[in-house]
Enzyme design. Sequence first.
Site, PDB file in Angstrom:
ATOM      1  N   ASP A 147       0.836  -1.112   0.253  1.00 35.05           N
ATOM      2  CA  ASP A 147       0.118   0.004   0.035  1.00 35.05           C
ATOM      3  C   ASP A 147       0.931   1.198   0.035  1.00 35.05           C
ATOM      4  O   ASP A 147       2.194   1.336   0.815  1.00 35.05           O
ATOM      5  CB  ASP A 147      -0.913   0.105   1.095  1.00 35.05           C
ATOM      6  CG  ASP A 147      -2.127   0.810   1.143  1.00 35.05           C
ATOM      7  OD1 ASP A 147      -3.220   0.403   1.021  1.00 35.05           O
ATOM      8  OD2 ASP A 147      -1.936   2.167   1.255  1.00 35.05           O
TER       9      ASP A 147
ATOM     10  N   ASN B   3     -12.833  -3.334   2.663  1.00 33.78           N
ATOM     11  CA  ASN B   3     -13.811  -2.254   2.816  1.00 33.78           C
ATOM     12  C   ASN B   3     -14.981  -2.300   1.501  1.00 33.78           C
ATOM     13  O   ASN B   3     -14.320  -2.489   0.343  1.00 33.78           O
ATOM     14  CB  ASN B   3     -12.823  -0.860   2.571  1.00 33.78           C
ATOM     15  CG  ASN B   3     -12.161  -0.849   3.889  1.00 33.78           C
ATOM     16  OD1 ASN B   3     -12.375  -1.070   5.199  1.00 33.78           O
ATOM     17  ND2 ASN B   3     -10.941   0.022   3.686  1.00 33.78           N
TER      18      ASN B   3
ATOM     19  N   GLY C 295     -16.132   2.327   3.512  1.00 31.63           N
ATOM     20  CA  GLY C 295     -14.961   3.315   3.660  1.00 31.63           C
ATOM     21  C   GLY C 295     -14.119   2.944   2.163  1.00 31.63           C
ATOM     22  O   GLY C 295     -12.908   3.123   2.304  1.00 31.63           O
ATOM     23  N   GLN C 296     -14.819   2.335   1.448  1.00 29.35           N
ATOM     24  CA  GLN C 296     -13.944   1.701   0.059  1.00 29.35           C
ATOM     25  C   GLN C 296     -13.796   3.272  -1.048  1.00 29.35           C
ATOM     26  O   GLN C 296     -14.544   3.980  -1.256  1.00 29.35           O
ATOM     27  CB  GLN C 296     -14.733   0.888  -0.798  1.00 29.35           C
ATOM     28  CG  GLN C 296     -14.205   0.435  -2.124  1.00 29.35           C
ATOM     29  CD  GLN C 296     -14.856  -0.824  -2.597  1.00 29.35           C
ATOM     30  OE1 GLN C 296     -16.062  -0.920  -2.398  1.00 29.35           O
ATOM     31  NE2 GLN C 296     -14.259  -1.344  -3.767  1.00 29.35           N
ATOM     32  N   SER C 297     -12.381   3.365  -1.034  1.00 34.52           N
ATOM     33  CA  SER C 297     -11.991   4.388  -1.991  1.00 34.52           C
ATOM     34  C   SER C 297     -11.599   3.972  -3.487  1.00 34.52           C
ATOM     35  O   SER C 297     -11.628   4.841  -4.275  1.00 34.52           O
ATOM     36  CB  SER C 297     -10.917   5.276  -1.237  1.00 34.52           C
ATOM     37  OG  SER C 297      -9.766   4.494  -0.966  1.00 34.52           O
TER      38      SER C 297
ATOM     39  N   HIS D  59     -10.374  -5.329  -3.362  1.00 37.45           N
ATOM     40  CA  HIS D  59      -8.911  -5.509  -2.907  1.00 37.45           C
ATOM     41  C   HIS D  59      -9.098  -5.791  -1.362  1.00 37.45           C
ATOM     42  O   HIS D  59     -10.180  -5.631  -0.493  1.00 37.45           O
ATOM     43  CB  HIS D  59      -8.211  -4.312  -2.887  1.00 37.45           C
ATOM     44  CG  HIS D  59      -8.929  -2.861  -2.258  1.00 37.45           C
ATOM     45  ND1 HIS D  59      -9.855  -2.304  -3.326  1.00 37.45           N
ATOM     46  CD2 HIS D  59      -8.585  -2.376  -1.322  1.00 37.45           C
ATOM     47  CE1 HIS D  59     -10.084  -1.284  -2.266  1.00 37.45           C
ATOM     48  NE2 HIS D  59      -9.456  -1.206  -0.979  1.00 37.45           N
TER      49      HIS D  59
ATOM     50  N   HIS E  87      -7.008  -5.897   2.350  1.00 35.19           N
ATOM     51  CA  HIS E  87      -5.835  -5.387   2.943  1.00 35.19           C
ATOM     52  C   HIS E  87      -5.410  -6.317   3.958  1.00 35.19           C
ATOM     53  O   HIS E  87      -6.276  -7.033   4.556  1.00 35.19           O
ATOM     54  CB  HIS E  87      -6.343  -4.311   3.972  1.00 35.19           C
ATOM     55  CG  HIS E  87      -6.944  -2.950   3.084  1.00 35.19           C
ATOM     56  ND1 HIS E  87      -6.167  -2.041   2.840  1.00 35.19           N
ATOM     57  CD2 HIS E  87      -8.196  -2.871   2.430  1.00 35.19           C
ATOM     58  CE1 HIS E  87      -7.096  -1.046   2.106  1.00 35.19           C
ATOM     59  NE2 HIS E  87      -8.227  -1.579   2.061  1.00 35.19           N
TER      60      HIS E  87
HETATM   61  P1  5GP Z   1      -9.886   1.386   0.417  1.00 39.50           P
HETATM   62  O1  5GP Z   1      -9.974   2.715   1.089  1.00 39.50           O
HETATM   63  O2  5GP Z   1     -10.588   1.596  -1.105  1.00 39.50           O
HETATM   64  O3  5GP Z   1     -10.251   0.095   1.133  1.00 39.50           O
HETATM   65  O4  5GP Z   1      -8.314   0.869  -0.044  1.00 39.50           O
HETATM   66  C1  5GP Z   1      -7.544   1.744  -0.943  1.00 39.50           C
HETATM   67  C2  5GP Z   1      -6.003   1.611  -0.664  1.00 39.50           C
HETATM   68  O5  5GP Z   1      -5.184   1.697  -1.785  1.00 39.50           O
HETATM   69  C3  5GP Z   1      -5.708   2.669   0.393  1.00 39.50           C
HETATM   70  O6  5GP Z   1      -4.988   2.012   1.487  1.00 39.50           O
HETATM   71  C4  5GP Z   1      -4.669   3.546  -0.682  1.00 39.50           C
HETATM   72  O7  5GP Z   1      -3.676   3.851   0.382  1.00 39.50           O
HETATM   73  C5  5GP Z   1      -4.054   2.681  -1.571  1.00 39.50           C
HETATM   74  N1  5GP Z   1      -3.918   3.122  -2.849  1.00 39.50           N
HETATM   75  C6  5GP Z   1      -4.485   3.910  -3.592  1.00 39.50           C
HETATM   76  N2  5GP Z   1      -3.638   4.335  -4.631  1.00 39.50           N
HETATM   77  C7  5GP Z   1      -2.917   3.372  -4.682  1.00 39.50           C
HETATM   78  C8  5GP Z   1      -1.791   3.252  -5.571  1.00 39.50           C
HETATM   79  O8  5GP Z   1      -1.701   3.763  -6.583  1.00 39.50           O
HETATM   80  N3  5GP Z   1      -0.664   2.496  -5.428  1.00 39.50           N
HETATM   81  C9  5GP Z   1      -0.839   1.543  -4.062  1.00 39.50           C
HETATM   82  N4  5GP Z   1       0.160   0.874  -3.716  1.00 39.50           N
HETATM   83  N5  5GP Z   1      -1.704   1.996  -3.359  1.00 39.50           N
HETATM   84  C10 5GP Z   1      -2.800   2.671  -3.539  1.00 39.50           C
END
Ligand code: 5GP
Length: 113
Positions: free
Chosen positions: A30, A86, A92-94, A99, A101
């Site tokens: 990450d 997420n 909290g999915q961004s 994916h 974690h």
């Molecule tokens: P979410 O919030 O959707 O569960 O998690 C998305 C995760 O992707 C976040 O922890 C964020 O730091 C990570 N992330 C977002 N863009 C990138 C990227 O371009 N490369 C990597 N390695 N991680 C990313």
Amino acid sequence: MEDCIFCKIANHVIESNYAYEDELISAFYDLEPQAPVHVLIVPKKHIGSLDETQEEDSALLAHIMLKIKEIAAKEGLEKGYRVVINTGEDGGQSVHHLHFHLLGKRAMNWPPG
Ligand code: 5GP
Ligand code: ZN
């Protein structure tokens, strides 16, 4: 999915720091780690979220879970770890590509934030 960042990383359109890879999945570190070990595990095929998985994805999902265990071992997480998916706005999915974690090398809190 042309504009999906995780499709690009998983298929090497954009390179990342990879922890594991095979024909079905990609795992990479990450960008903003929330623990000393923070690996994201994604399917190479685009699936928007856990909520968009279907019966036909059963084998892929099982494969991911079993590989997470192997990645955790490789990362030295013998004391334990947490796996987080997420999902959607309240989850909290961004990034809208499924994916998992994998977080470890520190004690996790419960309940989560
Ligand atoms: P979410 O919030 O959707 O569960 O998690 C998305 C995760 O992707 C976040 O922890 C964020 O730091 C990570 N992330 C977002 N863009 C990138 C990227 O371009 N490369 C990597 N390695 N991680 C990313
Ligand atoms: Zn994608």
